[in-house]
Every structure is written in C-alpha cells, then in structure tokens.
Write an enzyme that holds these catalytic residues in place. Structure first.
Site, short mmCIF file in Angstrom:
data_model
loop_
_atom_site.label_atom_id
_atom_site.label_comp_id
_atom_site.label_asym_id
_atom_site.label_seq_id
_atom_site.Cartn_x
_atom_site.Cartn_y
_atom_site.Cartn_z
N ARG A 16 34.12 42.30 48.46
CA ARG A 16 34.75 43.02 47.35
C ARG A 16 36.25 42.77 47.37
O ARG A 16 36.80 42.15 46.48
CB ARG A 16 34.44 44.53 47.44
CG ARG A 16 34.72 45.31 46.15
CD ARG A 16 36.15 45.78 46.06
NE ARG A 16 36.55 46.60 47.19
CZ ARG A 16 37.81 46.93 47.44
NH1 ARG A 16 38.79 46.52 46.65
NH2 ARG A 16 38.12 47.66 48.50
N ASP A 17 36.93 43.16 48.43
CA ASP A 17 38.39 42.97 48.49
C ASP A 17 38.75 41.50 48.53
O ASP A 17 39.78 41.08 48.00
CB ASP A 17 38.96 43.70 49.71
CG ASP A 17 40.36 44.26 49.46
OD1 ASP A 17 41.10 43.66 48.65
OD2 ASP A 17 40.72 45.28 50.04
N HIS A 20 39.86 39.43 45.37
CA HIS A 20 41.24 39.34 44.87
C HIS A 20 41.86 37.98 45.19
O HIS A 20 42.68 37.47 44.42
CB HIS A 20 42.10 40.42 45.51
CG HIS A 20 41.86 41.81 45.00
ND1 HIS A 20 42.14 42.18 43.69
CD2 HIS A 20 41.39 42.92 45.61
CE1 HIS A 20 41.85 43.46 43.53
NE2 HIS A 20 41.39 43.93 44.67
N SER A 170 47.25 50.24 50.40
CA SER A 170 47.05 49.23 49.36
C SER A 170 48.17 48.20 49.29
O SER A 170 47.95 47.08 48.82
CB SER A 170 46.91 49.91 47.99
OG SER A 170 45.97 50.95 48.03
N HIS A 197 41.81 51.98 55.72
CA HIS A 197 41.68 50.63 55.15
C HIS A 197 43.07 50.01 55.14
O HIS A 197 43.95 50.47 54.42
CB HIS A 197 41.11 50.74 53.73
CG HIS A 197 41.03 49.47 52.97
ND1 HIS A 197 39.84 48.82 52.72
CD2 HIS A 197 41.99 48.73 52.36
CE1 HIS A 197 40.08 47.73 51.99
NE2 HIS A 197 41.38 47.66 51.75
N HIS A 199 46.03 46.77 55.05
CA HIS A 199 46.43 45.45 54.55
C HIS A 199 47.54 44.91 55.44
O HIS A 199 48.26 45.67 56.09
CB HIS A 199 46.87 45.53 53.08
CG HIS A 199 45.73 45.54 52.13
ND1 HIS A 199 45.35 44.44 51.40
CD2 HIS A 199 44.84 46.51 51.81
CE1 HIS A 199 44.29 44.73 50.66
NE2 HIS A 199 43.96 46.00 50.89
#
Length: 339
Positions: A16-17, A20, A170, A197, A199
């Site tokens: 999913r991620d 991007h 995010s 989550h 990044h």
C-alpha cells in the site's frame, strides 16, 4: 531466570505505502509475488491498496494501475496465514468501499484521519465493528499535534470501537524523544494496543520504531526495503532484526523475511528508497512524504528550487489531499523571485 520476550505485532504496508514510490502502478504479478513471500515469512498482517487507501485512485492524487477489487482479490488469493488489511481515509474512501473490502476478504481495516480530526473516524469504526473485522485507527501528520492532543484523539477513537490506535509520522519529522513522549501519552490514555508507523526522511525510522516499542507500542509498521513515499518507511527486515535482538517476539521467520525483502527489491521497485536532499528537506519542513514526486515535477515546470518549495509548503501547513496547493505555492515563489 529468563524473561518472556514481549510480543510485537508486525504490520506490513509494503503493498500500500510502497505504491507512492511507483505512482501506484504495481501490477497483479508483483502484488502476488510479494504477498506470497510475506505469507511464507509469517508476517502477521499484509496491507494492500492505492497509496492513499481505498477509493483514492484519481487524477488529482494518482490513478492506480489496478482497481481496488483487483488488488484485494489478488492479495487475498496469495495469503494463507497472514491477515489481509486495508487502509481508508474518509473522504477518499466510503462505507461502501469498506464493505466491499470486507466482502473480498479483508481481516483488518485501518481508518486514517488528520491528527486533530479523529471525529471523522467514529462512523466507520462503528461500521467495522458491526462487520466483525478488526478495526484500527491512526492519526496522520501526527507531528502537527501535541502529545496531549494525540492522546485525547486516540482515546476517542478507542471509545468509538478502534481495537488499536496510533500515529503515523507521515512527514518523517520525528526524533526518538518526540516518539517516546507521544507513544507514552497515547499508551496511558487509550486502553488498547498502540500503533507506530514511521518514515525515514531524517534517517530515524528504525530508531523511532524501536523507541515506540520501548514506550509501549505493540503494533509496529514496516515496509520491505523501506519501500514507500519519499525517503521510504521503516525498513521491515531491519526493524524485525533489531526488535528480536532486543527481546521482542515477532513470530516471523527471519530467513523467509529476507527472501521477501529480496523479492520486493527485485520486483517491486526501481531502486530502494534513499534519504536524498529533497526527502531530507521534506522531513525537516514537516511535509507529507508522498509529495516528493509532485513537488519535483512542479518545481521543474515552474523553474523553482524544490527545496524552497518544500519549506514553503511546510510554512503553510499543507497536508495530503491539498496537492493543488503545490502548484499555487510554486507560482507564488516564482513571482517573488521575479519581483
């Protein structure tokens, strides 16, 4: 005496991620290959979908190569042990999208909301509980709210039926102290498992994820080879290795996990993500990592420096869903430079 290792649930949004990073263009063969490898490794939860979640495929933020139905069916057929998860942000996705995902075999559904807008999750969390699937809720762009605000918002989502709550970094903006303060506050307030989550814009994703676990998070996200927006996500195989070394039980077959990571490297991505100059600035400015590609394209078109553009977007507090402001901000920079 030996202590029993602490359990941590590893949640894998590679499919999913990671979308991007390739403009949402993964095909069925790629989805199938990675899902089967993740399943063989015993990864507990595998998430699939458009990078922005169910219902998000559009001209504004990117059209996926496959429909939601095609992605869900392909991955469901490849999983025999792992649970399949989906992600949805109200406004991009709808109740109908959630019902369709559950009908196609989703076991877990995450609802995302901007960090101060938990109220938009209430309806969908209730619907998910009625559908008898695991309901989770996460706050996006969480660096834009204080620990107390995040704890309050997460407690509300838990009250509305979320069986796990947490935060997404995010923009890849956090340092470990930021994570520890926030996860500790959420853990004390929520009463349900807590999610982190990460990044990697500042190169801190693995450190932040381990800090989250030590502060009380029991659901840790990671993507194979870090596949994800901008500088990428927490690198799955690395964070699993570090957590296991620290005594956290993940239940994952590490050798098979490395094989899955190799498949992701070879079949899903042109190259593993790196913390390049633009991704670093995105993290410093606190701008959504998924803006990297449109920022680069618009900066080139408008003949402005993408670094200046990222900092300007950060000053405006732009969030995902406001892609139209990238071009507007670039034009403003260009006008100022010419005045």
């Amino acid at each position: 005496m030996t202590s029993t290792p602490s359990p941590v649930v590893i949640y894998d949004p590679t499919l999913r991620d990671g979308h991007h990073a390739v403009r949402h263009q993964l095909d069925a063969a790629q989805l199938r290959a990675y899902a089967a490898a993740a399943d063989a490794a015993g990864i507990p939860v595998v998430e699939v979908g458009h990078g922005n979640g169910l219902g998000a495929s559009s001209l504004q933020i990117g059209q996926a190569r496959l429909s939601d139905d095609e992605m869900l069916t392909t991955v469901r057929d490849a999983l025999t042990r792992s649970r399949m998860a989906v992600f949805m942000v109200p406004g991009w996705g709808t109740s109908n999208d959630l019902r369709n995902a559950v009908a196609r075999g989703a076991d877990v559904a995450r609802i995302g909301a901007h960090c101060t807008e938990a109220d938009i999750t209430e309806r969908h969390l209730g619907e998910l509980r009625e559908m008898e699937v695991e309901a989770q809720a996460v706050l996006l762009m969480s660096h834009m709210a204080s620990p107390a605000q995040l704890a309050e918002q997460c407690a509300l989502m838990a009250r509305w039926g979320a069986q796990a709550v947490g935060i997404m970094d995010s923009a890849g903006h956090y340092l470990p102290a930021d994570v520890s303060e926030r996860i500790s506050a959420i853990t004390a307030a929520a009463g349900v498992p807590v999610i982190f989550h990460g990044h990697n814009n500042l190169g801190m994703a693995v450190a932040n994820s381990v800090t989250a676990a030590t502060a009380g998070a029991t659901v840790i996200d990671g993507c194979a080879r870090g596949f994800g927006a901008g500088a990428g996500n927490t690198q799955l195989e690395v964070v699993v290795a570090v957590l296991e070394r620290l005594g956290y039980a993940t239940g994952i077959n590490f050798k098979a996990l490395l094989h899955a990571a190799d498949i992701a490297h070879e079949q899903l991505m042109p190259a593993p993500p790196i913390t390049d100059s633009v991704s670093l600035v995105s993290g410093l400015a606190g701008v959504f990592s998924g803006f990297k590609k449109p920022v680069l394209a618009i900066a080139e078109r408008e003949a402005v420096d993408p670094i200046d553009l990222f900092f300007a977007l950060g000053q405006r507090g732009v969030v995902a869903g406001q892609e139209d402001l990238i071009a507007e901000t670039a034009r403003q920079l260009k006008t100022r430079a010419g005045s």
